[in-house]
Motif scaffolding. Structure first.
Motif, mmCIF file in Angstrom:
data_model
loop_
_atom_site.group_PDB
_atom_site.id
_atom_site.type_symbol
_atom_site.label_atom_id
_atom_site.label_comp_id
_atom_site.label_asym_id
_atom_site.label_seq_id
_atom_site.Cartn_x
_atom_site.Cartn_y
_atom_site.Cartn_z
ATOM 1 N N LEU A 66 48.250 39.022 40.103
ATOM 2 C CA LEU A 66 48.743 38.583 38.793
ATOM 3 C C LEU A 66 50.032 39.288 38.367
ATOM 4 N N GLU A 67 50.604 40.111 39.244
ATOM 5 C CA GLU A 67 51.831 40.795 38.833
ATOM 6 C C GLU A 67 52.965 39.799 38.609
ATOM 7 N N THR A 68 53.116 38.862 39.542
ATOM 8 C CA THR A 68 54.217 37.902 39.434
ATOM 9 C C THR A 68 53.710 36.500 39.751
ATOM 10 N N HIS B 145 44.414 27.090 30.841
ATOM 11 C CA HIS B 145 44.100 28.435 30.347
ATOM 12 C C HIS B 145 43.868 29.450 31.460
ATOM 13 N N HIS B 146 44.319 29.145 32.649
ATOM 14 C CA HIS B 146 44.196 30.146 33.717
ATOM 15 C C HIS B 146 45.380 31.107 33.638
ATOM 16 N N ILE B 147 45.072 32.379 33.744
ATOM 17 C CA ILE B 147 46.119 33.396 33.674
ATOM 18 C C ILE B 147 46.818 33.461 35.029
ATOM 19 N N ARG C 155 45.200 43.251 34.301
ATOM 20 C CA ARG C 155 45.046 42.065 35.150
ATOM 21 C C ARG C 155 43.558 41.810 35.424
ATOM 22 N N GLN C 156 42.822 42.903 35.602
ATOM 23 C CA GLN C 156 41.382 42.756 35.823
ATOM 24 C C GLN C 156 40.731 42.133 34.595
ATOM 25 N N VAL C 157 41.117 42.606 33.423
ATOM 26 C CA VAL C 157 40.557 42.064 32.180
ATOM 27 C C VAL C 157 40.974 40.608 32.024
ATOM 28 N N LEU D 268 39.433 36.682 30.231
ATOM 29 C CA LEU D 268 40.290 35.753 29.509
ATOM 30 C C LEU D 268 40.509 34.450 30.262
ATOM 31 N N ASP D 269 40.411 34.512 31.575
ATOM 32 C CA ASP D 269 40.808 33.375 32.397
ATOM 33 C C ASP D 269 39.992 32.126 32.079
#
Lengths: 499, 246
Positions: free
Chosen positions: A4-6, A38-40, A425-427, A432-433
């Protein structure tokens, strides 16, 4: 490192920003890129402050530096003052301070650890434990704590005040004092000052134990959540005393991997640059340190209370040691990776600070009159200390006239940069995802960052080496319209690549 | 009626002797008039203008105005305080006076006078000049960032030490302190910490090398009492935060 960094294709994604992060020291923001479902797709912790200490102390006299650089922070200035003072001791050729000087500096440091841990837990973090995430945001702050839990709020204020008093008596002022001088300190304690500090100390220890009971209750209420929330296996770095004990003022560098195996141990911190490197990323003012032998992908590590408790063999005071054993039993003596465990470890250290202060106050050396020593001048000094938020490195080189030629500071929060990013990112992935984002959900991101007790003011101390990014974002859609990047080499270019 | 000559200062009678200035007579009578470039051991200079008073309703520098019988002098009026604050604010923004990190803080005459006049903020835009510190001398450093051009070091070195080490170069806003050697470095001079010039600076410009912050907060010169009670930095011994002698 998390994917999820980039985001691979940021073009069509919606940008959600938590700006500013609340109940942390300094200014930072978290940005999320979210798709239509709504996917991160991307989560980043950005540090948006800009300081400049490494640059503007260049050309200043070395003996001025400990007092100047402590202005990096208003919460833990003593850490910067002492780390710089230790470096200055090396510059004037002092290996060992007179006992009075070292013990008074230690007293100052434990006073600061006490007040800093208290302000973080009670004033900033306690609403996360005392209230549900769904409670109104207006309640989730120290004001809400004062209204609903006045005894806890009062303890927080008094614990902090006590720590500040220890600092005032040793450094002259509660914030930004001038107690340290090259090769020592400028004043010893008087009997009257010692007795004044002893008066309330037992109460502080009792409150330290009480808050640990509350912490354990919070854990027992939902051990699964406590253990898994924002948890990330990581390496840990801290100073330890020669016998492996927890020591916040001085020691050798120890790192353990996520299995608890030693990577290096009792390393002379003056060799830090051989084992630690820093990576620069274009989207944050804060650098990303890593253990050189493991590389940036696997070499990032965590520092601070959790790292120290995971790393040390024992705590040299009885009550805190009892608490450490109980804490470490959670994972059968293996490193604990739960990010919320930072709070627990922090409160063990708060308790330890009260015990360490007692030992020092009862030591007759603090009344000593040999306060300063000197040796042969050298050109390079490196001071490392365990600040409340973790291992703090101050490195200075002077010219032949004694003026600062070069400075490098790796502050505690910078060490945790990658870890904080991994935690959010874990959260984002787990909590949230796929959901429509609401304020309580976004607060969970803040809860993850807050556990590290980041000091974002301290962490953005550098100047000149970092890239600067200016983004033009459409107000309604959050879509970036334009982006200018100033690279580390000073060149400015237009860029759509990084975001 | 006494034959003694006198003038009134804010309504108080101040006796004086022939040849004395308003400043000298006032200080002798125990009445403080704020000042920076004035030092009783040197010929008055009248350059900092902080000692501005109204003599018979006319603005004058107290340090250079001869006392005269029957004069009416005003000093502690809001109008004059406002002017003094303005002058001090300009001094603060013209150099780099970073009190929070300065080792002279608490024992600095400029800071003490600013407190005395009620200056709480610099008000004007900072110039942020770039002035490198001269640390070439083995015993002393000169931080030009803190120089207010009072010329006390210039006068002390020339008139007392007989060394003529310092000078002011340039005019107007370009005026700045220089070291009188071809290299411009203090290390190339015969400067010593025992010189009078090392003991008269009212700010933190001329400092002893390798030490600072020796005096704990609370015990520094102006920590407990203001400058009108304590007096000037240059007149006090080392242990009270005055000039140091190694």
């Amino acid at each position: 490192m998390s994917e999820l960094e980039t985001a691979a294709h940021p073009e069509q994604l919606c940008r959600v920003a938590i700006d500013p992060l609340s109940r942390v020291e300094g200014h930072g923001k978290v940005t999320l890129l979210v798709d239509r479902n709504h996917h991160i797709r991307q989560a980043r912790l950005h540090i948006v402050e800009f300081r400049g200490f490494e640059k503007f102390i260049q050309g200043r006299p070395y003996w001025e530096v400990p007092v100047a650089v402590q202005r990096l922070c208003g919460i833990c200035p003593v850490s910067h003052n002492l780390a710089a003072a230790k470096a200055v001791d090396q510059l004037i050729g002092v290996e060992q301070l007179p006992p009075a000087a070292e013990k008074i500096r230690r007293l100052m440091h434990y006073g600061q650890t006490l007040q800093s841990h208290a302000v973080h837990f009670f004033h900033l973090a306690s609403p996360d434990f005392l209230f549900d995430f769904d409670n109104p945001i207006a309640q989730r702050n120290i004001g809400g704590v004062m209204a609903d839990y006045p005894d806890i709020a009062r303890q927080g204020v008094r614990l902090r005040k006590y720590g500040q008093e220890v600092i005032r008596i040793t450094a002259g002022k509660r914030v930004h004092g001038t107690g340290t001088v090259p090769g020592g300190v400028n004043k010893a304690l008087t009997l009257q000052e010692r007795n004044y500090l002893l008066t309330d100390l037992e109460l502080m220890t009792q409150w330290g134990r009480h808050i640990l009971k509350l912490m354990k209750k919070a854990y027992e209420a939902n051990p699964g959540y406590f253990t898994r929330f924002a948890a990330i296996p990581s390496n840990y770095l801290s100073l330890v005393r020669a016998d492996g004990a927890l020591d916040l003022y001085h020691g050798g560098l120890r790192t353990k991997n996520d299995q608890g195996d030693l990577l290096f141990d009792h390393l002379d911190y003056r060799r830090y640059s051989q084992v630690i490197r820093e990576q620069v990323k274009s989207w944050s003012y804060m650098k990303f340190p890593f253990i050189n032998s493991l590389g940036p992908e696997k070499g990032w590590y965590r520092v601070g209370p959790l790292a120290r408790i995971n790393n040390c063999d024992f705590i040299p005071t009885p009550v805190a040691e009892e608490e450490r054993r109980e804490f470490m039993a959670l994972n059968n003596g293996q490193p604990i990776h739960a990010t919320l465990a930072y709070h627990w470890a922090r409160m063990i250290e708060l308790l330890y600070a009260t015990e360490a202060i007692r030992e020092l106050l009862l030591d007759p050396d603090i009344f000593g009159d040999e306060l300063v020593t000197r040796g042969e001048m050298t050109r390079e000094g490196i001071g490392v200390i365990e600040a409340p938020r973790g291992t703090l490195f101050h490195h200075y080189r002077i010219d032949e006239d004694g003026l600062i030629e070069k400075a490098n500071l790796i502050v505690s929060t910078t060490n945790n940069n990658q870890a904080m990013n991994e935690s959010i990112r874990q959260v984002a992935e787990n909590y949230l995802d796929g959901k429509e984002l609401t304020e309580p959900l976004l607060n969970q991101i803040e809860v993850a960052v807050r556990a590290y007790d980041p000091c974002l003011s301290c962490a953005t101390h550098a100047l000149g080496q970092m890239p600067l990014i200016v983004e033009l974002v459409e107000e309604d859609s959050g879509v970036m319209i334009d982006c200018l990047v100033r690279d580390a080499n000073g060149k400015v270019r237009e860029s759509f690549v990084e975001f | 009626m006494s034959d003694e000559q006198s003038f009134t200062l804010d309504g108080r009678r101040i006796p004086f002797q022939n040849g004395q200035t308003v400043m000298q007579a006032a200080l002798e009578a125990g009445v403080y008039i704020p000042h920076l470039c004035f030092n009783p051991e040197f010929t008055p200079h009248g350059s900092c203008r902080v000692c501005l008073v109204k003599v018979n309703n006319r603005m004058q520098a107290a340090c250079t105005t001869p006392a005269a019988d029957g004069q009416t002098v005003q000093s502690e009026t809001e109008e004059l305080r406002e002017i003094r604050r303005g002058i001090l604010q300009m001094l603060f923004v013209e150099g780099n006076h970073v009190c929070p990190a300065c080792e002279k803080s608490g024992a600095c005459q400029l800071q003490a006078v600013a407190y005395y006049t009620g200056m709480l903020a610099p008000h004007f835009k900072h110039f942020y000049p770039r002035r490198p510190v001269d640390a070439s001398h083995p015993e002393a450093v000169i931080d030009f960032n803190r120089c207010i051009l009072c010329e006390l070091c210039v006068r002390a070195s020339r008139d007392v030490d007989g060394k003529n080490i310092f000078a002011v170069e340039g005019r107007g806003i370009q005026a700045h302190l220089v070291v009188n050697t071809p290299s411009g470095q203090l290390g190339a001079t015969g400067f010593s910490l025992h010189d009078k010039a090392a003991q008269v600076c009212p700010t933190g410009s001329i400092l002893t090398k390798h030490r600072g912050y020796d005096i704990p907060i609370g015990q520094r010169l102006y920590d407990r009492k203001p400058i009108n009670v304590v007096g000037d930095v240059a007149q006090l011994p080392d242990r009270q935060g005055g000039r140091r002698h190694d």
